[in-house]
Design a protein around this motif. Sequence first.
Motif, PDB file in Angstrom:
ATOM      1  N   ALA A 185      10.794  12.135  -0.151  1.00 58.34           N
ATOM      2  CA  ALA A 185      10.310  11.574   1.114  1.00 58.34           C
ATOM      3  C   ALA A 185      10.479  10.057   1.137  1.00 58.34           C
ATOM      4  O   ALA A 185      10.930   9.493   2.147  1.00 58.34           O
ATOM      5  N   THR A 186      10.151   9.403   0.033  1.00 57.96           N
ATOM      6  CA  THR A 186      10.276   7.942  -0.036  1.00 57.96           C
ATOM      7  C   THR A 186      11.723   7.507   0.129  1.00 57.96           C
ATOM      8  O   THR A 186      12.017   6.557   0.869  1.00 57.96           O
ATOM      9  N   ALA A 187      12.645   8.188  -0.543  1.00 56.85           N
ATOM     10  CA  ALA A 187      14.071   7.846  -0.426  1.00 56.85           C
ATOM     11  C   ALA A 187      14.535   7.981   1.026  1.00 56.85           C
ATOM     12  O   ALA A 187      15.217   7.086   1.552  1.00 56.85           O
ATOM     13  N   LEU A 188      14.159   9.065   1.672  1.00 55.18           N
ATOM     14  CA  LEU A 188      14.558   9.263   3.067  1.00 55.18           C
ATOM     15  C   LEU A 188      13.944   8.216   3.989  1.00 55.18           C
ATOM     16  O   LEU A 188      14.624   7.684   4.883  1.00 55.18           O
ATOM     17  N   ILE A 189      12.678   7.895   3.768  1.00 52.54           N
ATOM     18  CA  ILE A 189      12.011   6.888   4.594  1.00 52.54           C
ATOM     19  C   ILE A 189      12.662   5.519   4.422  1.00 52.54           C
ATOM     20  O   ILE A 189      12.912   4.809   5.405  1.00 52.54           O
ATOM     21  N   VAL A 190      12.961   5.141   3.183  1.00 52.05           N
ATOM     22  CA  VAL A 190      13.602   3.840   2.939  1.00 52.05           C
ATOM     23  C   VAL A 190      14.961   3.784   3.632  1.00 52.05           C
ATOM     24  O   VAL A 190      15.307   2.777   4.267  1.00 52.05           O
ATOM     25  N   ILE A 191      15.736   4.861   3.547  1.00 51.39           N
ATOM     26  CA  ILE A 191      17.042   4.890   4.226  1.00 51.39           C
ATOM     27  C   ILE A 191      16.846   4.730   5.734  1.00 51.39           C
ATOM     28  O   ILE A 191      17.562   3.951   6.378  1.00 51.39           O
ATOM     29  N   LEU A 192      15.889   5.452   6.289  1.00 54.71           N
ATOM     30  CA  LEU A 192      15.656   5.349   7.741  1.00 54.71           C
ATOM     31  C   LEU A 192      15.262   3.930   8.153  1.00 54.71           C
ATOM     32  O   LEU A 192      15.750   3.410   9.161  1.00 54.71           O
ATOM     33  N   VAL A 193      14.397   3.287   7.354  1.00 56.57           N
ATOM     34  CA  VAL A 193      13.911   1.949   7.716  1.00 56.57           C
ATOM     35  C   VAL A 193      14.991   0.880   7.506  1.00 56.57           C
ATOM     36  O   VAL A 193      15.142  -0.025   8.340  1.00 56.57           O
ATOM     37  N   ILE A 194      15.736   0.975   6.428  1.00 59.70           N
ATOM     38  CA  ILE A 194      16.719  -0.065   6.114  1.00 59.70           C
ATOM     39  C   ILE A 194      18.047   0.147   6.851  1.00 59.70           C
ATOM     40  O   ILE A 194      18.592  -0.762   7.456  1.00 59.70           O
ATOM     41  N   VAL A 195      18.581   1.372   6.794  1.00 60.15           N
ATOM     42  CA  VAL A 195      19.895   1.667   7.381  1.00 60.15           C
ATOM     43  C   VAL A 195      19.784   1.916   8.890  1.00 60.15           C
ATOM     44  O   VAL A 195      20.702   1.582   9.636  1.00 60.15           O
ATOM     45  N   PHE A 234       0.812  -1.215   0.000  1.00 58.45           N
ATOM     46  CA  PHE A 234       0.000   0.000   0.000  1.00 58.45           C
ATOM     47  C   PHE A 234       0.847   1.267   0.000  1.00 58.45           C
ATOM     48  O   PHE A 234       0.401   2.296  -0.516  1.00 58.45           O
ATOM     49  N   VAL A 235       2.070   1.192   0.529  1.00 58.69           N
ATOM     50  CA  VAL A 235       3.001   2.320   0.385  1.00 58.69           C
ATOM     51  C   VAL A 235       3.287   2.541  -1.102  1.00 58.69           C
ATOM     52  O   VAL A 235       3.270   3.677  -1.587  1.00 58.69           O
ATOM     53  N   ILE A 236       3.524   1.468  -1.829  1.00 57.30           N
ATOM     54  CA  ILE A 236       3.795   1.583  -3.269  1.00 57.30           C
ATOM     55  C   ILE A 236       2.609   2.216  -3.986  1.00 57.30           C
ATOM     56  O   ILE A 236       2.777   3.122  -4.808  1.00 57.30           O
ATOM     57  N   VAL A 246       6.363  10.715   7.374  1.00 60.05           N
ATOM     58  CA  VAL A 246       5.057  10.210   6.952  1.00 60.05           C
ATOM     59  C   VAL A 246       3.963  11.225   7.291  1.00 60.05           C
ATOM     60  O   VAL A 246       3.030  11.420   6.496  1.00 60.05           O
ATOM     61  N   LEU A 247       4.090  11.893   8.421  1.00 58.96           N
ATOM     62  CA  LEU A 247       3.147  12.971   8.738  1.00 58.96           C
ATOM     63  C   LEU A 247       3.221  14.070   7.682  1.00 58.96           C
ATOM     64  O   LEU A 247       2.190  14.555   7.204  1.00 58.96           O
ATOM     65  N   ALA A 248       4.447  14.465   7.321  1.00 59.55           N
ATOM     66  CA  ALA A 248       4.630  15.502   6.303  1.00 59.55           C
ATOM     67  C   ALA A 248       4.064  15.047   4.958  1.00 59.55           C
ATOM     68  O   ALA A 248       3.416  15.827   4.248  1.00 59.55           O
ATOM     69  N   LEU A 249       4.294  13.792   4.600  1.00 60.89           N
ATOM     70  CA  LEU A 249       3.775  13.260   3.339  1.00 60.89           C
ATOM     71  C   LEU A 249       2.243  13.212   3.373  1.00 60.89           C
ATOM     72  O   LEU A 249       1.591  13.476   2.360  1.00 60.89           O
ATOM     73  N   SER A 250       1.672  12.928   4.518  1.00 63.52           N
ATOM     74  CA  SER A 250       0.217  12.927   4.660  1.00 63.52           C
ATOM     75  C   SER A 250      -0.340  14.348   4.519  1.00 63.52           C
ATOM     76  O   SER A 250      -1.400  14.541   3.911  1.00 63.52           O
ATOM     77  N   TRP A 309       0.282   4.170  -2.734  1.00 62.18           N
ATOM     78  CA  TRP A 309       0.129   5.554  -2.295  1.00 62.18           C
ATOM     79  C   TRP A 309       1.150   6.462  -2.973  1.00 62.18           C
ATOM     80  O   TRP A 309       0.803   7.481  -3.556  1.00 62.18           O
ATOM     81  N   ILE A 310       2.398   6.049  -2.944  1.00 68.04           N
ATOM     82  CA  ILE A 310       3.461   6.885  -3.516  1.00 68.04           C
ATOM     83  C   ILE A 310       3.317   6.968  -5.030  1.00 68.04           C
ATOM     84  O   ILE A 310       3.500   8.048  -5.621  1.00 68.04           O
ATOM     85  N   ALA A 311       2.975   5.874  -5.682  1.00 67.91           N
ATOM     86  CA  ALA A 311       2.773   5.914  -7.132  1.00 67.91           C
ATOM     87  C   ALA A 311       1.667   6.923  -7.480  1.00 67.91           C
ATOM     88  O   ALA A 311       1.814   7.711  -8.415  1.00 67.91           O
ATOM     89  N   GLY A 312       0.595   6.900  -6.715  1.00 65.83           N
ATOM     90  CA  GLY A 312      -0.492   7.852  -6.943  1.00 65.83           C
ATOM     91  C   GLY A 312      -0.064   9.284  -6.687  1.00 65.83           C
ATOM     92  O   GLY A 312      -0.435  10.202  -7.429  1.00 65.83           O
ATOM     93  N   LEU A 313       0.757   9.483  -5.649  1.00 66.81           N
ATOM     94  CA  LEU A 313       1.242  10.832  -5.359  1.00 66.81           C
ATOM     95  C   LEU A 313       2.221  11.327  -6.420  1.00 66.81           C
ATOM     96  O   LEU A 313       2.391  12.533  -6.596  1.00 66.81           O
ATOM     97  N   PHE A 314       2.881  10.409  -7.117  1.00 63.90           N
ATOM     98  CA  PHE A 314       3.708  10.797  -8.267  1.00 63.90           C
ATOM     99  C   PHE A 314       2.823  11.246  -9.434  1.00 63.90           C
ATOM    100  O   PHE A 314       3.145  12.181 -10.151  1.00 63.90           O
ATOM    101  N   MET A 315       1.716  10.566  -9.622  1.00 65.42           N
ATOM    102  CA  MET A 315       0.836  10.845 -10.761  1.00 65.42           C
ATOM    103  C   MET A 315       0.008  12.107 -10.583  1.00 65.42           C
ATOM    104  O   MET A 315      -0.218  12.842 -11.548  1.00 65.42           O
ATOM    105  N   LEU A 316      -0.470  12.339  -9.372  1.00 62.03           N
ATOM    106  CA  LEU A 316      -1.440  13.406  -9.156  1.00 62.03           C
ATOM    107  C   LEU A 316      -0.950  14.792  -9.582  1.00 62.03           C
ATOM    108  O   LEU A 316      -1.660  15.486 -10.314  1.00 62.03           O
ATOM    109  N   PRO A 317       0.257  15.241  -9.185  1.00 59.66           N
ATOM    110  CA  PRO A 317       0.684  16.565  -9.634  1.00 59.66           C
ATOM    111  C   PRO A 317       0.821  16.643 -11.155  1.00 59.66           C
ATOM    112  O   PRO A 317       0.536  17.671 -11.766  1.00 59.66           O
TER     113      PRO A 317
END
Length: 152
Positions: A139-149, A24-26, A100-104, A28-36
Amino acid sequence: MTDLDWGTALNLSYAWIKAAHVIFVIFWIAGLFMLPRYYVYHQEAAIGSPEEEKWIDRERKLRNIIITPAMILVWVLGLTLAYTTGAWQEGWFHAKFALVLALSAYHGWMVGYGKKLAKGQRSASGKALRIMNEVPGIATALIVILVIVRPF
């Protein structure tokens, strides 16, 4: 079920909850890429034209069928994972939570802008919308780094 039973059930289903969260992250983010991008094309259409009506319909469907339900599920599943793993104690999670709050909030602004756009109000330039199109990716790049690293 007692609290212990709920905890056991959550731990047993952790992998499924995590998989659903990522899916669902995928969405959501895919849709947020498309919308603008949709908004850029919408703004190029003449107000009241059949083309504009098509963009209004596309944007509404993207928001109502994909993006907003995906965001809600991301939150529900993500909070479930945070509870299950005890992530609330981790510094990386606090940073991720803030992003995630900022992205929301960005999501909410984009939904609101789409409603204004449907009424003929075009306050953002095409250039501004193209720049805003970068927000979900950063935002996605930063979140992935935070979760993985987990840098902290």
